[in-house]
Design a protein around this motif. Structure first.
Motif, mmCIF file in Angstrom:
data_model
loop_
_atom_site.group_PDB
_atom_site.id
_atom_site.type_symbol
_atom_site.label_atom_id
_atom_site.label_comp_id
_atom_site.label_asym_id
_atom_site.label_seq_id
_atom_site.Cartn_x
_atom_site.Cartn_y
_atom_site.Cartn_z
ATOM 1 N N THR A 30 0.870 -1.182 0.000
ATOM 2 C CA THR A 30 0.000 0.000 0.000
ATOM 3 C C THR A 30 0.903 1.228 0.000
ATOM 4 O OG1 THR A 30 -0.068 0.137 2.411
ATOM 5 C CG2 THR A 30 -1.782 -1.164 1.343
ATOM 6 N N ARG A 60 -5.994 -10.155 -5.343
ATOM 7 C CA ARG A 60 -5.902 -9.374 -4.108
ATOM 8 C C ARG A 60 -7.238 -9.277 -3.381
ATOM 9 N NH1 ARG A 60 -4.652 -3.957 -4.717
ATOM 10 N NH2 ARG A 60 -5.737 -4.041 -6.690
ATOM 11 N N GLU A 61 -8.315 -9.130 -4.169
ATOM 12 C CA GLU A 61 -9.617 -8.910 -3.526
ATOM 13 C C GLU A 61 -10.118 -10.156 -2.801
ATOM 14 O OE1 GLU A 61 -9.172 -8.943 -6.775
ATOM 15 O OE2 GLU A 61 -10.686 -10.179 -7.780
ATOM 16 N N VAL A 64 -7.960 -11.372 2.815
ATOM 17 C CA VAL A 64 -8.355 -10.492 3.912
ATOM 18 C C VAL A 64 -7.363 -10.661 5.056
ATOM 19 C CG1 VAL A 64 -10.173 -9.865 5.529
ATOM 20 C CG2 VAL A 64 -10.792 -10.824 3.308
ATOM 21 N N ARG A 74 -0.756 -3.619 13.114
ATOM 22 C CA ARG A 74 -0.860 -2.587 12.066
ATOM 23 C C ARG A 74 -0.675 -3.195 10.677
ATOM 24 N NH1 ARG A 74 -0.076 2.807 13.004
ATOM 25 N NH2 ARG A 74 -0.299 3.369 15.179
ATOM 26 N N TYR A 77 -2.786 -2.624 7.374
ATOM 27 C CA TYR A 77 -2.728 -1.350 6.662
ATOM 28 C C TYR A 77 -1.679 -1.352 5.559
ATOM 29 C CZ TYR A 77 -5.632 0.563 10.376
ATOM 30 O OH TYR A 77 -6.664 0.803 11.247
ATOM 31 N N VAL A 79 -0.851 -4.058 3.656
ATOM 32 C CA VAL A 79 -1.055 -5.088 2.645
ATOM 33 C C VAL A 79 -2.245 -4.659 1.782
ATOM 34 C CG1 VAL A 79 -1.328 -7.552 2.235
ATOM 35 C CG2 VAL A 79 -0.375 -6.764 4.398
ATOM 36 N N ASN A 80 -2.022 -4.577 0.488
ATOM 37 C CA ASN A 80 -3.067 -4.039 -0.378
ATOM 38 C C ASN A 80 -4.094 -5.121 -0.749
ATOM 39 O OD1 ASN A 80 -4.594 -2.406 -1.927
ATOM 40 N ND2 ASN A 80 -3.061 -2.049 -3.519
ATOM 41 N N THR A 81 -4.802 -5.556 0.285
ATOM 42 C CA THR A 81 -5.913 -6.495 0.117
ATOM 43 C C THR A 81 -7.050 -5.893 0.932
ATOM 44 O OG1 THR A 81 -5.307 -7.726 2.102
ATOM 45 C CG2 THR A 81 -4.335 -8.470 0.015
ATOM 46 N N TYR A 82 -8.088 -6.652 1.201
ATOM 47 C CA TYR A 82 -9.059 -6.209 2.207
ATOM 48 C C TYR A 82 -8.420 -6.390 3.572
ATOM 49 C CZ TYR A 82 -12.890 -5.631 -1.109
ATOM 50 O OH TYR A 82 -13.691 -5.188 -2.122
ATOM 51 N N GLY A 83 -8.748 -5.501 4.505
ATOM 52 C CA GLY A 83 -8.145 -5.602 5.829
ATOM 53 C C GLY A 83 -9.085 -5.118 6.918
ATOM 54 N N PHE B 309 -18.670 -7.617 7.623
ATOM 55 C CA PHE B 309 -17.558 -7.124 6.798
ATOM 56 C C PHE B 309 -17.388 -8.029 5.580
ATOM 57 C CE2 PHE B 309 -12.897 -7.142 5.878
ATOM 58 C CZ PHE B 309 -12.799 -5.838 5.412
ATOM 59 N N GLY B 461 -13.751 -9.889 -1.891
ATOM 60 C CA GLY B 461 -14.188 -10.676 -3.034
ATOM 61 C C GLY B 461 -14.579 -9.755 -4.182
ATOM 62 N N THR B 462 -14.828 -8.473 -3.864
ATOM 63 C CA THR B 462 -15.194 -7.497 -4.886
ATOM 64 C C THR B 462 -13.926 -6.773 -5.334
ATOM 65 O OG1 THR B 462 -17.066 -7.132 -3.408
ATOM 66 C CG2 THR B 462 -16.997 -5.831 -5.424
ATOM 67 N N GLU B 466 -10.639 -2.947 -2.638
ATOM 68 C CA GLU B 466 -9.807 -3.362 -1.513
ATOM 69 C C GLU B 466 -9.603 -2.159 -0.594
ATOM 70 O OE1 GLU B 466 -8.978 -3.706 -4.695
ATOM 71 O OE2 GLU B 466 -9.003 -5.870 -5.058
ATOM 72 N N HIS B 467 -9.854 -2.354 0.683
ATOM 73 C CA HIS B 467 -9.669 -1.261 1.631
ATOM 74 C C HIS B 467 -9.460 -1.846 3.018
ATOM 75 C CE1 HIS B 467 -13.940 -2.241 2.053
ATOM 76 N NE2 HIS B 467 -13.890 -1.700 3.238
ATOM 77 N N ARG B 468 -8.950 -0.998 3.903
ATOM 78 C CA ARG B 468 -8.682 -1.417 5.265
ATOM 79 C C ARG B 468 -9.537 -0.564 6.200
ATOM 80 N NH1 ARG B 468 -5.943 -2.383 0.944
ATOM 81 N NH2 ARG B 468 -5.157 -0.260 1.083
#
Lengths: 354, 618
Positions: A30, A60-61, A64, A74, A77, A79-83, B309, B461-462, B466-468
């Motif tokens: 990220t 990536r998507e 998680v 932390r 934040y 790793v550019n995936t869901y988190g 989530f 999955g979408t 991607e977000h935190r």
């Protein structure tokens, strides 16, 4: 009419085409400024985990990262995936919910010795015993770093810290034994100072189907820099690290001169040549055993008397929680058909008022 | 009013409503026959309301006072809104059942006792020195001693079952007697027995024989001088079934998740009196209901939040002590602005308190029990069947506004049952949520819908979203972590505004009765039925009194202040020491009168009626 049978609103098309190309470590970075102390072992772990992610073939998507509280937490934040940066100790519970909502996801928990083995021990052991298909990376630096230097549940007995000026009076909890006692199906230990070993171990965890627990030995540059000196020093690595290989005799030391045997249920280090030990007398590592006895014995080895065992202690196959959950639903649908809401509401004794 | 004659040729007394309590040992099957009698009354067109009284011990010694189990129901016209202040008929299957329940029987009420169980041993266990059926101590009642055990034994001999199994049929003997007394047909009961025991015909036959024997005995022994005909209700047209509060909540969650088009993930830790929601949902996997029995309460809340989530509808249920344990995760839910439904089936506290007894004392915890400025939506079911609508509303608000919603029920509602008007599923609102919209640049996880102030629900999955997220404060819009002070202030205000704005999306305060008057009774939750009954009585007696019942407690509906100020006095009955009362006083700067009851039991109609009278006269 059954709402479950209706099509969902259209999802937007993927904005990237991750599935079509080979991902690299860069894809999982990220642009957030990383806020760990300079020289912290977390950097090395982050790099290796990003490399593993790139090699898994999962877009990536589909990944998680869930964490609790602490320096290690932390991690999501960066790793550019869901988190999901949760609350102290609860990451395994949050991750269990994520995985049950969508079992297709690759779900990771990043935790520390305080987060995972003090406030969150309950969630950790239950997540492992259920065998939820989640990868748990526990960064063990044997100290509370984010709260500035109190002893942790893995701190050694008699440790002097800010909250134990007269030394601690508590026995430490042993992460690997805890995971084994919780019936984890994959249990491994690695060390931040050996990036290759770290990468291979995390990759093995990632490819395991089921709950995987990886203890990553790590120092805290500010509050516990010498935590694992005995293991991290490259000069003495051959003597101080026992690298576990499934199916191989347990040997270590320069040229594998040393080995491990068991006498009276006690591990004993032998010099294979000097002691005239036959190869078949040496302990052979078996990570696939249903019994956790050997794994537990190996996990107990500690300096100065013994080397520290690194690698995969246990990797067995058992059905995962999320698979069984999905399977029960599939069978229920097969038996009774997809739920008919009107029929459900109309079930039992009903009567008509006209 | 007496009018000849019943199908049995007996004089019939017409009653607007009646209340019966079945009481016996916990192994006597009182809940079963009580609920069957409720269905029988429903089929004859009556409104019903029931309440069980379980012993708190799992297996108390047979015949002991601690082991008495009861089931009370009120039935009759549409004015039936509670299980009844006091029973007209008490069926006592043993001395302990008589001892525990007699004090609540109406003066002049009927005691139907299983005389066979009034043995020396059982009398001693119930701490009776003499047999109350014989010593004249029941002179204020009509006492009918019936040898139920013996007659059940005789009636069931042909079934071929062993004696102990046949003895268990005596509850149906009692039910048969009640069916005769209230001139009810036996056919629905016989049909139910056929369905229930289709796999064991001897058990079916024995229970049916016992049922008939009880009915015939009541008819031929001329125990009762009259039969009773209870007036049917004029319920709105439609199909009905009986539901408890817990069942209704479970069905509401399933229905809402189906209309949302997402799986329901219900994560819970067993706790009295909420566990029946867990049990009910565990049995409906074909609706893609994913139930996780968690290791503890906060794990359950976290797993439900994680599920939301993950794109499912996350829900959890508990009772007071469990809600306390979930609290930290509720703060996380407020901060991450994810949908979440938390059902709190309140019980008498604090601490373990009286876990099987009812109370409404968690309102303050629901409204304020979190650290930081952490507003969320608080709803309360008014009756057992309302649990369905409230659970559905909870899911609607949680997903439309991306917010945790706390649903308050209580032990009384959880176990009490009434008729539920089964909705036409296709007429239930479509709750589907629009997917997030792709935008240039990085996905802004906290960019709000200008109307609802809700942030987008972008599930893993979408691709492209991607977000935190997490517990740390976020930058308005982007959702990036920040400690900027002006931003924190803005976010605190936005979170509050978002929840407050929901007031525009719920029905305004609606008074039952005249818009002005001498007294307004304001209630919330399970006191609804008792208040309705009390206000109706008081109005019939000429008092100018109206009723406002709050199903939305945060935010409050629009217009509550205007309603409060339209009455000379305001009375607030609650099963706590005055929590809503304090809220109304502080928010609307108005004099109100608290009417607390904290005895582990719901309000009786007469208690509120008397309070109405006293408050108006004061």
């Amino acid at each position: 009419m059954n709402a479950l049978a209706e099509p969902l609103p259209d999802r937007p098309p993927p904005s990237n085409a991750d599935c079509l190309r080979q991902l690299t470590r860069k894809d999982f970075q990220t642009d957030l400024e990383i806020r760990w102390c300079p020289g912290c072992g977390d950097y090395a772990i982050l790099t290796q985990v990003q490399k593993v992610l790139a090699s898994l073939g999962k877009p990536r998507e589909q990944c998680v990262f869930v964490s609790g509280i602490g320096c290690s937490s932390r991690f999501p934040y960066y790793v550019n995936t869901y988190g999901f940066h949760g609350i102290h100790g609860r990451a395994p519970a949050i991750a269990t919910g994520v995985k049950c909502a969508n079992p297709e996801l690759s779900v990771w928990v990043v935790t520390g010795d305080g987060d995972g083995l003090s406030i969150g021990t309950n969630h950790l052991i239950h997540c492992l015993r259920r065998n939820v298909d989640i990868k748990v990376l526990l960064f063990n630096n044997r100290i509370y770093g984010l709260t500035k230097g109190q002893y942790s549940p893995t701190s050694e007995f008699g440790k002097r810290t800010k909250s134990s000026p007269l030394r601690t009076i508590e026995q430490p909890i042993r992460p690997i034994q805890t995971a084994l006692a919780a019936e984890a199906t994959f249990v491994a230990r690695t060390i931040y100072a050996d990036p290759n070993h770290l990468l291979r171990t995390v990759e093995a965890a990632a490819r395991h189907r089921g709950a995987a627990f990886v203890e990553i030995l790590q120092t805290c540059r500010v509050f516990n820099d010498d935590a694992f000196d005995a293991v991290t020093d490259r000069a003495t690595a051959a003597e101080s690290r026992l690298l576990l290989e499934h199916g191989q005799p347990i040997r270590f030391g320069a040229d594998g001169r040393k080995g491990l045997v068991v006498r009276q249920m006690e591990p004993v280090v032998v010099d294979v040549e000097a002691d005239g030990i036959r190869a078949e007398d040496l302990l052979v590592h078996n990570a696939r055993s249903d019994s956790a006895a050997l794994a537990s014995l190996l996990a107990e080895l500690e300096p100065p008397k013994f080397p520290t065992a690194l690698g995969v202690f246990r990797a067995i196959e058992r059905p995962t929680y999320d698979h069984l959950l999905t399977e029960q639903i599939r069978q229920a649908v097969q038996r009774r058909g997809t739920g008919d809401l009107q029929a459900l509401l109309n079930s039992g004794t009903t009567w008509q008022v006209d | 009013m007496e009018s000849c004659c019943s199908s049995a040729g007996r004089p019939v007394v017409e009653l607007p409503q009646s209340t019966v309590r079945f009481a016996g040992d916990s192994g006597d099957g009182m809940q079963l026959v009580g609920s069957q009698f409720a269905d029988l009354a429903s089929l004859s067109g009556c409104a019903i309301r029931t309440i069980p009284d379980f012993p708190s011990e799992i297996r108390a010694p047979a015949g002991s006072l601690a082991g008495v189990s009861g089931y009370q129901l009120s039935f009759g016209g549409e004015e039936i809104t509670t299980p009844g202040d006091s029973p007209f008929v008490l069926v006592a299957m043993n001395p302990a059942a008589l001892k525990v329940n007699l004090s609540e029987l109406q003066p002049g009420g009927v005691v139907v006792a299983n005389a066979d169980e009034f043995t020396k041993g059982n009398l001693t266990k119930a701490r009776y020195e003499a047999n109350p059926l014989e010593d004249g101590s029941l002179a204020g009642y009509r006492v009918l001693p019936v040898p139920m055990t013996r007659m059940t034994d005789e009636a069931t001999r042909a079934s071929g079952l062993p004696g102990s199994a046949r003895a268990r049929c005596k509850n149906f003997f009692a039910l048969g007697m009640m069916a005769w007394l209230y001139d009810q047909p036996m056919q629905p009961l016989l049909e139910w027995l056929m369905r229930k025991f289709r796999k064991s015909p001897p058990v079916m036959a024995a229970n049916a024989a016992s049922l008939r024997a009880g009915y015939n005995y009541a008819n031929t022994a001329e125990l009762f001088r009259v039969q009773y005909a209870v007036a049917p209700a004029h319920l709105p047209k439609g199909r009905y079934r009986r539901v408890t509060g817990n069942e209704a909540v479970a069905l509401g969650l399933i229905a809402a998740a189906a209309r949302l088009g997402r799986p329901l993930v219900y994560a819970s830790y067993p706790i009295t009196p909420a566990s029946d929601i867990l049990h009910e949902l565990s049995g409906h996997k074909e609706f893609d209901v994913r139930v996780i029995q968690c290791e503890d309460e906060i794990a359950a809340c976290c797993a439900a939040l994680g599920a939301s989530f993950g794109g499912a509808m996350g829900a959890t249920g508990t009772s007071g002590p469990g809600l306390a344990l979930k609290t930290e995760a509720l703060g996380l839910a407020v901060m991450t602005e994810l949908p979440l439904v938390v059902v709190n089936v309140q019980r008498a506290g604090p601490s373990t308190g009286m876990p099987t007894k009812t109370e409404q004392a968690d309102l303050n915890m629901a409204l304020y029990g979190r650290h930081g400025e952490a507003p969320l939506v608080v709803l309360a079911a008014a009756s057992p069947a309302d649990g369905f609508a409230i659970a559905f509303e909870a899911v609607r608000l949680a997903t439309r506004y991306m917010t945790p919603v706390l649903v308050l029920s209580d032990s009384f509602l959880a176990n009490s049952a009434e008729a539920f008007s089964i909705p036409d599923v296709s007429a239930l609102p479509d709750l589907r949520v629009a997917p997030p919209v792709p935008e240039p640049g990085a996905f802004a996880a906290y960019r709000r819908d200008p109307q609802t102030l809700a942030r987008p629900w972008a599930a893993p999955g979408t691709a492209g979203f991607e977000h935190r997220i997490g517990g740390l404060e976020k930058q308005d819009g982007s959702g990036v972590v920040t400690y900027d002070s002006a931003n924190h202030r803005r976010m605190v205000e936005l979170r509050a505004q978002k929840v407050a704005g929901i007031a525009a999306d719920i029905p305004p305060a609606a008074v039952e009765g005249a818009a002005t008057g001498d007294l307004l009774v304001v209630g919330w939750g399970s006191s609804y039925g008792a208040i309705v009954g009390a206000v109706r009585q008081a109005r019939d007696e000429g008092y100018r009194v109206s009723h406002l019942h709050l199903r939305h407690l945060h935010p409050l509906p629009r217009g509550v202040g205007e309603v409060l100020h339209s009455f000379r006095r305001v009375l607030v009955p609650e099963n706590n020491l005055g929590q809503l009362n304090a809220l109304l006083r502080s928010q609307f700067l108005i004099e109100t009168v608290a009417f607390p009851k904290v005895e582990g039991r719901p309000f009786l109609i007469r208690e509120i009626r008397n309070a109405i009278e006293e408050t108006i006269r004061a």
